[in-house]
Design an enzyme around this catalytic site. Structure first.
Site, mmCIF file in Angstrom:
data_model
loop_
_atom_site.group_PDB
_atom_site.id
_atom_site.type_symbol
_atom_site.label_atom_id
_atom_site.label_comp_id
_atom_site.label_asym_id
_atom_site.label_seq_id
_atom_site.Cartn_x
_atom_site.Cartn_y
_atom_site.Cartn_z
ATOM 1 N N SER A 73 2.244 -8.172 -0.578
ATOM 2 C CA SER A 73 3.039 -9.024 0.310
ATOM 3 C C SER A 73 2.363 -10.359 0.612
ATOM 4 C CB SER A 73 3.408 -8.287 1.595
ATOM 5 O OG SER A 73 2.359 -8.300 2.518
ATOM 6 N N SER A 74 1.107 -10.519 0.236
ATOM 7 C CA SER A 74 0.462 -11.827 0.383
ATOM 8 C C SER A 74 1.107 -12.850 -0.558
ATOM 9 C CB SER A 74 -1.020 -11.734 0.065
ATOM 10 O OG SER A 74 -1.582 -10.690 0.797
ATOM 11 N N THR B 239 3.251 -21.096 21.362
ATOM 12 C CA THR B 239 1.901 -20.905 21.903
ATOM 13 C C THR B 239 1.024 -20.054 20.975
ATOM 14 O OG1 THR B 239 0.597 -19.936 23.689
ATOM 15 C CG2 THR B 239 2.795 -19.021 23.373
ATOM 16 N N ASP C 82 0.998 -6.978 5.362
ATOM 17 C CA ASP C 82 0.376 -8.283 5.653
ATOM 18 C C ASP C 82 1.382 -9.352 6.081
ATOM 19 O OD1 ASP C 82 -2.007 -7.105 5.067
ATOM 20 O OD2 ASP C 82 -2.299 -8.089 3.137
ATOM 21 N N THR D 244 0.804 -1.220 0.000
ATOM 22 C CA THR D 244 0.000 0.000 0.000
ATOM 23 C C THR D 244 0.840 1.274 0.000
ATOM 24 O OG1 THR D 244 -1.657 -1.195 1.257
ATOM 25 C CG2 THR D 244 -1.813 1.184 1.320
ATOM 26 N N CYS E 82 -1.033 -18.066 22.195
ATOM 27 C CA CYS E 82 -1.120 -16.769 22.866
ATOM 28 C C CYS E 82 -0.089 -15.849 22.234
ATOM 29 C CB CYS E 82 -0.802 -16.890 24.354
ATOM 30 S SG CYS E 82 -1.927 -17.944 25.241
HETATM 31 N N1 ASP Z 1 -2.122 -6.203 0.976
HETATM 32 C C1 ASP Z 1 -1.108 -5.230 1.253
HETATM 33 C C2 ASP Z 1 0.233 -5.968 1.357
HETATM 34 O O1 ASP Z 1 0.524 -6.539 2.371
HETATM 35 C C3 ASP Z 1 -1.406 -4.481 2.507
HETATM 36 C C4 ASP Z 1 -0.351 -3.485 2.883
HETATM 37 O O2 ASP Z 1 0.402 -2.995 2.073
HETATM 38 O O3 ASP Z 1 -0.258 -3.135 4.054
HETATM 39 O O4 ASP Z 1 0.955 -5.970 0.408
#
Ligand code: ASP
Length: 342
Positions: free
Chosen positions: A60-61, A277, A92, A15, A279
């Site tokens: 980044s996904s 964990t 992400d 982003t 948590c």
């Molecule tokens: N989907 C975006 C990414 O992780 C979200 C971001 O840039 O924060 O690439």
């Protein structure tokens, strides 16, 4: 002699590097050749700032070990030339990349600061400008001729974190990251206040990169009512070498015979099973309850207070080194980059 601090900015995607098209409202990546036009404020720093952009950029996904290798390679290639590095990255999976790089950049003595934003740089209320500007200042900061923060870090919303201690915990708030088990390395207010006692000091050894990350691993997240077949089928994946088991509380898991048998069979077949964990704070302590003691007995190793992000990338790093099982177990339970408190 040029004594200006020199910073290399690497834009991977996410982003932060987007601008809004004024007519359509669509988000497009901005032209990194003209970085200072987008963030003119950085001209006021008396730094030499260069930038490299991935082409194509990636959300980044879509992050993968191959991209971590590319990032490590870029840092190695430019290591001598720059005093610090800023990596612009989607939030992400930023905690995974920061954790991975902390292991892959061996004997690091320069800052590698990852940052990003929740709103694009081109939007009025963006959090990206402050994140970017302060990340650059931190990457350039020196004391007595040495880098102030010679670590892989995440800077987000006024806080500087040790990268391998972070997780993304909020998809909307500007304060998107947390480091529950380790203090912040710096807090940016009117001044940037460094928590010097918490910052790792480098060993004077030659910098090198590690690139053979081995992803023959799985995450086994426990939940009440888990079907035995789910556990067995994960542990029987062909070629599996390591499992990060996300257990309950202080490292607890069911005591049912089928569960411990499935784990034991996997461990006996040479798979490293590590316990972290679910948590977000606190640590695994397998000596505390009967349920943990049973797992310790069959050879499950403790991840102590490591995040899942750190455990996953540490496992890839250790497996990539090709260590025999006794060393794998030992190193997994030893802090290598400040990623855990054992
Ligand atoms: N989907 C975006 C990414 O992780 C979200 C971001 O840039 O924060 O690439």
């Amino acid at each position: 002699m040029n004594t200006k601090p020199s910073i290399l900015v690497i834009y991977t995607g996410g982003t932060i590097g987007m601008v809004e098209d004024s007519s359509t409202g669509a988000l497009n990546p901005f032209d990194f050749e003209h970085l200072t036009d987008q963030v003119p404020e950085i001209r006021k720093f008396n730094y030499a700032i260069d930038s490299i952009s991935f082409d194509p950029i990636i959300d980044s996904s879509n992050m993968e070990p191959a991209v971590w290798v590319r990032l490590a390679g870029l840092i190695e290639q430019h290591y001598e030339r720059y005093d610090g590095f800023v990596i612009l990255h989607g939030s992400d999976t930023m905690a995974y990349t920061a954790s991975a790089l902390s292991f892959m950049l061996e004997n690091l003595s320069k800052p590698v600061i990852l940052t990003g934003s929740q709103l694009p740089l081109g939007m009025i209320r963006t959090d990206g400008k402050e994140n970017f500007i302060t990340a650059i200042e931190i990457a350039a900061a020196q004391k007595n001729g040495r880098a102030m923060v010679p670590e892989v870090c995440i800077y987000f919303e006024y806080q500087l974190y040790r990268g391998n201690r972070t997780h993304k915990y909020n998809a909307e708030h500007f304060e998107a990251f947390r480091s529950v088990n380790y203090p912040v390395l710096a807090q940016a207010g009117v001044q940037i206040k460094y928590n010097e006692g918490a910052i790792h000091q480098p060993y004077d050894q030659e910098f090198r990169i590690f690139t053979r990350m081995d992803n023959s691993i799985a995450i086994l997240k426990l939940f009440p009512g888990m079907h035995p077949e789910v556990v067995r089928s994960i542990l029987k994946i062909g070629g599996l070498k390591g499992v990060v088991m996300e257990s309950f509380g202080s490292g607890n898991a069911p005591t049912a015979g089928w569960f411990l048998d499935a784990l034991k069979e996997a461990i006996d077949s040479g798979i490293l099973v590590c316990n972290v964990t679910q948590c977000r704070g606190g640590s695994v302590d397998m000596k505390k309850y009967e349920t943990g003691i049973g797992m310790e007995r069959i050879g499950v190793v403790s991840g102590y207070d490591m995040t899942t992000e750190a455990a996953v990338t540490k496992l890839m790093y250790l497996l990539g080194n090709g260590y025999p099982m006794d060393r794998l177990k030992k190193y997994f339970q030893t802090p290598l980059r400040g990623e855990m408190t054992a």
